[in-house]
Design a protein around this motif. Structure first.
Motif, PDB file in Angstrom:
ATOM      1  N   ASP A 485       0.822  -1.209   0.000  1.00 23.76           N
ATOM      2  CA  ASP A 485       0.000   0.000   0.000  1.00 23.76           C
ATOM      3  C   ASP A 485       0.855   1.258   0.000  1.00 23.76           C
ATOM      4  OD1 ASP A 485      -2.461   1.379   0.072  1.00 23.76           O
ATOM      5  OD2 ASP A 485      -2.303   1.634   2.240  1.00 23.76           O
ATOM      6  N   ARG A 486       1.910   1.272   0.802  1.00 19.41           N
ATOM      7  CA  ARG A 486       2.745   2.463   0.935  1.00 19.41           C
ATOM      8  C   ARG A 486       3.962   2.382   0.012  1.00 19.41           C
ATOM      9  NH1 ARG A 486       1.438   5.607   5.188  1.00 19.41           N
ATOM     10  NH2 ARG A 486       0.004   4.739   6.743  1.00 19.41           N
ATOM     11  N   LEU A 487       4.297   3.497  -0.587  1.00 17.44           N
ATOM     12  CA  LEU A 487       5.459   3.548  -1.469  1.00 17.44           C
ATOM     13  C   LEU A 487       6.729   3.167  -0.719  1.00 17.44           C
ATOM     14  CD1 LEU A 487       6.317   4.427  -4.399  1.00 17.44           C
ATOM     15  CD2 LEU A 487       6.945   6.621  -3.380  1.00 17.44           C
ATOM     16  N   SER A 488       6.834   3.574   0.531  1.00 16.91           N
ATOM     17  CA  SER A 488       8.039   3.298   1.319  1.00 16.91           C
ATOM     18  C   SER A 488       8.234   1.811   1.584  1.00 16.91           C
ATOM     19  CB  SER A 488       7.981   4.059   2.649  1.00 16.91           C
ATOM     20  OG  SER A 488       6.836   3.671   3.395  1.00 16.91           O
ATOM     21  N   GLU A 489       7.170   1.024   1.423  1.00 13.39           N
ATOM     22  CA  GLU A 489       7.258  -0.413   1.678  1.00 13.39           C
ATOM     23  C   GLU A 489       7.607  -1.214   0.428  1.00 13.39           C
ATOM     24  OE1 GLU A 489       3.389  -1.200   3.134  1.00 13.39           O
ATOM     25  OE2 GLU A 489       3.735  -0.322   5.127  1.00 13.39           O
ATOM     26  N   ILE A 490       7.721  -0.538  -0.714  1.00  9.95           N
ATOM     27  CA  ILE A 490       7.943  -1.238  -1.981  1.00  9.95           C
ATOM     28  C   ILE A 490       9.430  -1.517  -2.180  1.00  9.95           C
ATOM     29  CG2 ILE A 490       7.860  -0.953  -4.494  1.00  9.95           C
ATOM     30  CD1 ILE A 490       5.174   0.412  -4.138  1.00  9.95           C
ATOM     31  N   ASP A 491       9.755  -2.779  -2.388  1.00  9.61           N
ATOM     32  CA  ASP A 491      11.128  -3.195  -2.677  1.00  9.61           C
ATOM     33  C   ASP A 491      11.376  -2.992  -4.174  1.00  9.61           C
ATOM     34  OD1 ASP A 491      13.594  -4.345  -2.920  1.00  9.61           O
ATOM     35  OD2 ASP A 491      12.893  -6.409  -2.632  1.00  9.61           O
ATOM     36  N   GLU A 492      12.273  -2.079  -4.506  1.00  9.36           N
ATOM     37  CA  GLU A 492      12.495  -1.740  -5.908  1.00  9.36           C
ATOM     38  C   GLU A 492      13.006  -2.934  -6.710  1.00  9.36           C
ATOM     39  OE1 GLU A 492      14.356   1.978  -6.859  1.00  9.36           O
ATOM     40  OE2 GLU A 492      13.822   2.859  -4.915  1.00  9.36           O
ATOM     41  N   LYS A 493      13.784  -3.800  -6.098  1.00 12.36           N
ATOM     42  CA  LYS A 493      14.289  -4.966  -6.822  1.00 12.36           C
ATOM     43  C   LYS A 493      13.156  -5.908  -7.228  1.00 12.36           C
ATOM     44  CE  LYS A 493      18.869  -4.990  -4.666  1.00 12.36           C
ATOM     45  NZ  LYS A 493      19.836  -5.770  -3.845  1.00 12.36           N
ATOM     46  N   THR A 494      12.079  -5.876  -6.470  1.00 16.83           N
ATOM     47  CA  THR A 494      10.952  -6.773  -6.738  1.00 16.83           C
ATOM     48  C   THR A 494       9.951  -6.168  -7.711  1.00 16.83           C
ATOM     49  OG1 THR A 494      11.156  -7.722  -4.524  1.00 16.83           O
ATOM     50  CG2 THR A 494       9.064  -8.067  -5.665  1.00 16.83           C
TER      51      THR A 494
END
Length: 586
Positions: A485-494
């Motif tokens: 839900d939150r951008l800060s929780e998104i793993d860019e590698k994934t």
């Protein structure tokens, strides 16, 4: 006084035949051969046919313009085989389309003249013409060479931008369309002279604004409609010279900053909540009967500084136009779409800087062409494709001036007798296809309409561009339900640079690293929709060219407004009531 175009005097046999037809024209109701809709052919309309020395089309004016806009390139790119090598290259032409493509630089170096003509005047013209256009390659992305490090279609003087469509002067932008001189923006359409904007449509001179449309000269604001010179506003409609407005409530600076500090639009659930709140706010907004500015003796929508433009749409500084959609500094033309900086065009699409063009597509800086496609800097050509700096050519074959006019006279006579001359190319001639055109982006085509226009259909999954390279196409697609839900929780590698499936379009897309950096910097939520769906939704917040007569919501006076695809229920005020409303509320 109507003036017959000069070249017509060189076709005496055709002139005699067309004079008989034009002399017999009388005003009255006509029925569209394509849609069965009726329209009233007026003396003014007949005057334009006489001016261009052409027979009237059998199609309703609106059907003609919808067909024309289906030729303008849209919002998609594909992997299409190179005409010579078969290697996949980026192009706006679908891989299954019979149109062939060459990279832009290669296309510009080719000469598509032929030694002998295969055009037989006795055989149907359009069937033979379709064979010619399929035999001459198309410039893959229409990059004129003025761009640097860009991926897109039909763009000029742009730098470091990704998935750009029909624009000029973009810098460091992602998914801009129909934009001019804007920088560091993502998902913007009809956006001019703006910086660091996101999800905007029909805005000008904006800085760090998001989710806004029909606005000018605003700073650091979100969720705006019809606002001018506003700063630090969040949820405002019809505002002028305002600061610290929160969903149309005036706050102090301290109150406003406290509320904004509590809102995190990088959280998808929070964003959806405020988008819904803005939709509810829009129900109270006032719409003017049109958004015309500084135009006189004109009718239509989005006309700016234009004169004597009748039944027109989206014109800037244009003069004496009749049933035309989208023009800039154009004049003396009828039934044209996507034109600019020229004059005297008839039933034509995508022309720049030309004059005396009839039944043409994508002919730039040309003079006196008929039934030509993809020609540049040409003069006196008939039924040609892909030529540059040529004169007196027919079907891509060079003739002497005398022989040229003799053959053109013969061709126009037999085409007129068969009912071909005066009609435009069918949708089969659209290089991008109607379903992937700018017409589709603006208003869409129903299945029935595509069938009536004889439009080919192509699989949207075949050759789709998911990222800057084709390498990720074979990876499994991510379900949007699995995106945090939150951008800060998104793993860019994934999630960055990986295929994500849009559940509505059933098509994968990806978020590239530069785009992700924008979301982090601007604190915006990670997208869950294909960029095609996002851009279409933005464009369709604009009013359409389709007029509707309805009473002013304030004084009940009958007004002509223009349908909006996204906001069916609107409070539309006549001009006087709208201006009074602005004065009383600002």
């Amino acid at each position: 006084m109507w003036i017959i175009l000069q070249n017509m005097s060189k076709t005496p046999n055709y002139d005699k035949k067309i004079k008989t037809i034009l002399d017999q024209l009388i005003p009255g109701e006509r029925t569209c051969a394509l849609t069965s809709e009726t329209w009233n052919m007026t003396d003014e309309e007949i005057g334009w046919y006489k001016r261009f020395n052409v027979p009237p089309s059998k199609l309703h004016p609106r059907a003609r313009l919808r067909l024309l806009l289906g030729f303008a390139s849209g919002l998609v790119l594909w992997w299409k085989p190179h005409f010579k090598t078969g290697k996949p290259i980026l192009s706006f032409v679908h891989p299954d389309s019979p149109f062939q493509v060459l990279p832009d630089k290669e296309w510009m170096s080719e000469d598509f003249l032929r030694q002998e003509s295969s055009l037989d005047p006795i055989k149907p013209f359009f069937e033979q013409m379709l064979g010619l256009v399929h035999g001459v390659p198309v410039s893959a992305c229409r990059d004129d060479g003025s761009n640097k490090d860009c991926i897109g279609v039909d763009y000029i003087s742009s730098e470091d931008s990704y998935m750009v469509f029909s624009l000029c002067g973009a810098k460091r932008c992602f998914y801009p369309a129909l934009a001019l001189f804007s920088e560091d923006c993502v998902d913007v359409t009809n956006t001019k002279n703006s910086q660091r904007c996101y999800q905007t449509n029909r805005v000008n001179n904006m800085f760090r604004c998001a989710f806004s449309f029909e606005c000018r000269d605003c700073i650091n604001s979100s969720f705006l409609f019809d606002c001018r010179n506003c700063e630090n506003c969040f949820g405002a409609t019809n505002a002028r010279n305002k600061k610290y407005v929160f969903f149309n409530q005036q706050l102090t600076r301290e109150e406003y900053e406290k509320k904004i500090s509590e809102i995190d639009l990088s959280c998808q659930s929070v964003l959806l909540k405020h988008q819904k709140k803005f939709q509810d706010l829009m129900k109270t907004a006032v719409w003017p009967e049109n958004f015309n500015i500084g135009s006189s003796e004109s009718s239509g929508e989005y006309l700016e500084e234009s004169t004597r433009c009748k039944e027109c749409y989206w014109h800037g500084k244009s003069t004496d136009m009749f049933h035309c959609w989208i023009s800039e500094e154009h004049r003396d033309s009828a039934f044209v779409a996507w034109v600019g900086w020229g004059s005297d065009a008839y039933y034509t699409c995508d022309v720049v800087g030309g004059s005396q063009l009839r039944f043409c597509f994508r002919c730039w800086r040309c003079l006196n062409l008929e039934y030509c496609l993809d020609c540049y800097d040409c003069e006196n050509c008939f039924a040609c494709v892909g030529l540059r700096k040529k004169r007196f050519c027919i079907f891509n074959v060079q003739y002497s001036e005398e022989e040229y006019w003799q053959r053109v006279d013969e061709l126009k006579c037999v085409m007129l007798e068969r009912g071909e001359y005066g009609e435009y190319f069918s949708a089969a001639f659209s290089e991008n296809g109607l379903e992937y055109s700018m017409g589709d982006a603006f208003f869409g085509y129903s299945e029935a309409e595509l069938t009536r226009y004889q439009a080919p259909r192509f699989d949207p999954k075949r050759g789709a561009v998911i990222g800057p390279s084709g390498a990720i196409a074979d990876l499994p697609s991510i379900d949007v339900k699995n995106i945090p839900d939150r951008l800060s929780e998104i793993d860019e590698k994934t999630f960055v640079g990986k295929p994500i499936l849009d559940p509505i379009l059933n098509r994968p897309f990806s978020v590239v690293s530069g785009e992700m950096a924008f979301y982090k910097n601007q604190k915006m939520a990670f997208p869950r929709e294909h960029f095609l769906r996002r851009l279409k939704a933005l464009i369709r917040t604009s009013n359409s060219p389709e007029p509707e007569v309805k009473p002013c919501a304030n004084c009940q006076k009958e007004t002509v407004s223009y349908r909006n695809p996204s906001f069916g229920e609107r409070r539309v005020f006549c001009k006087d009531c709208y201006l009074r409303f602005l004065e009383e509320n600002n």
